[in-house]
Design a protein around this motif. Sequence first.
Motif, mmCIF file in Angstrom:
data_model
loop_
_atom_site.group_PDB
_atom_site.id
_atom_site.type_symbol
_atom_site.label_atom_id
_atom_site.label_comp_id
_atom_site.label_asym_id
_atom_site.label_seq_id
_atom_site.Cartn_x
_atom_site.Cartn_y
_atom_site.Cartn_z
ATOM 1 N N ARG A 74 6.937 -56.293 -40.158
ATOM 2 C CA ARG A 74 6.705 -55.378 -41.431
ATOM 3 C C ARG A 74 5.511 -56.220 -42.246
ATOM 4 O O ARG A 74 5.426 -57.650 -42.320
ATOM 5 N N ARG A 75 4.633 -55.519 -42.966
ATOM 6 C CA ARG A 75 3.789 -56.071 -43.694
ATOM 7 C C ARG A 75 3.672 -54.981 -44.944
ATOM 8 O O ARG A 75 3.223 -53.941 -45.073
ATOM 9 N N GLY A 76 4.482 -55.457 -46.155
ATOM 10 C CA GLY A 76 4.454 -54.574 -47.208
ATOM 11 C C GLY A 76 5.306 -53.405 -46.863
ATOM 12 O O GLY A 76 6.470 -53.706 -46.442
ATOM 13 N N ALA A 77 4.781 -52.171 -47.058
ATOM 14 C CA ALA A 77 5.571 -51.014 -46.672
ATOM 15 C C ALA A 77 5.187 -50.525 -45.337
ATOM 16 O O ALA A 77 5.774 -49.610 -45.125
ATOM 17 N N GLU A 78 4.423 -51.386 -44.655
ATOM 18 C CA GLU A 78 3.917 -50.830 -43.333
ATOM 19 C C GLU A 78 4.920 -51.570 -42.168
ATOM 20 O O GLU A 78 5.335 -52.641 -42.311
ATOM 21 N N PHE A 79 5.257 -50.616 -41.229
ATOM 22 C CA PHE A 79 6.124 -51.231 -40.073
ATOM 23 C C PHE A 79 5.558 -51.088 -38.833
ATOM 24 O O PHE A 79 4.453 -49.980 -38.652
ATOM 25 N N SER A 80 5.690 -51.895 -37.843
ATOM 26 C CA SER A 80 5.184 -51.830 -36.591
ATOM 27 C C SER A 80 5.999 -52.387 -35.519
ATOM 28 O O SER A 80 6.967 -53.353 -35.669
ATOM 29 N N ILE A 81 5.903 -51.483 -34.483
ATOM 30 C CA ILE A 81 6.887 -51.881 -33.135
ATOM 31 C C ILE A 81 5.747 -52.408 -32.101
ATOM 32 O O ILE A 81 5.111 -51.659 -31.900
ATOM 33 N N MET A 82 5.932 -53.851 -31.566
ATOM 34 C CA MET A 82 5.149 -54.248 -30.766
ATOM 35 C C MET A 82 5.782 -54.508 -29.334
ATOM 36 O O MET A 82 6.937 -54.745 -29.216
ATOM 37 N N LEU A 83 4.714 -54.586 -28.332
ATOM 38 C CA LEU A 83 5.227 -54.713 -27.071
ATOM 39 C C LEU A 83 4.243 -55.803 -26.595
ATOM 40 O O LEU A 83 3.117 -55.360 -26.287
#
Length: 230
Positions: free
Chosen positions: A23-32
């Motif tokens: 998470r970065r602020g209101a932004e989410f990321s799913i990483m592989l």
Amino acid sequence: MIPWVQLDSAKTPDGQQELRLKRRGAEFSIMLGTNELMNSRLSGSEEALAKLSCQRIANHRQPKILIGGLGMGFTLRAALAELSADASVVVAELIPAVVAWARGPMAEVFAGCLDDPRVSIREVDVGQLMRSQASSYDAILLDVDNGPEGIVHKANDALYSVAGLNAARAALKPGGMLAVWSQGPDAGFTRRLGQAGFAVEEVKTRANGKRGARHVIWIATNGQRTAAGR
């Protein structure tokens, strides 16, 4: 610049790789690894997957939809916005942590869609559901892995084989449709859809409206719906 913070991680079904929720602020990321599988700011092509599908079955009564892959819920939310009150939506998600993230740290992204009475979540392989339920669905939407060229779970490749596509076709009602999301074109997959007996339309779309990476959606129709079934 706000830094990324890792919130959680989970092993892929084969135990060989790791998904990371950030998470970065209101932004989410799913990483592989170094690959970003999903980002909460990029939803255009996943929403298009749902809209293109639901528009094509708009005349079906009490439509039943199967969505393979929960992701960040973009496809599910877009489908719910298009579908009637008498519809039902089954979401198959193989990785339990993804469901937990949807109900936990990413609840704001999902905006309550998992609590919609039309929705049921199954923590199971979507291929297993398709193989066990003949002539059950008006539409099957696959947003699994990166499409036919998967990177998360090798067993996902079976979904996009001729055998997997035959299973999908068998799980559809007459006149039903299979919609498949992919990060890019794949002539071999288009050919396999035809071999499985589908009438195929290939649609190019963007990751974020008119901008972002170019993705592909295949719309594959299972024969003609009879007048009695309308």
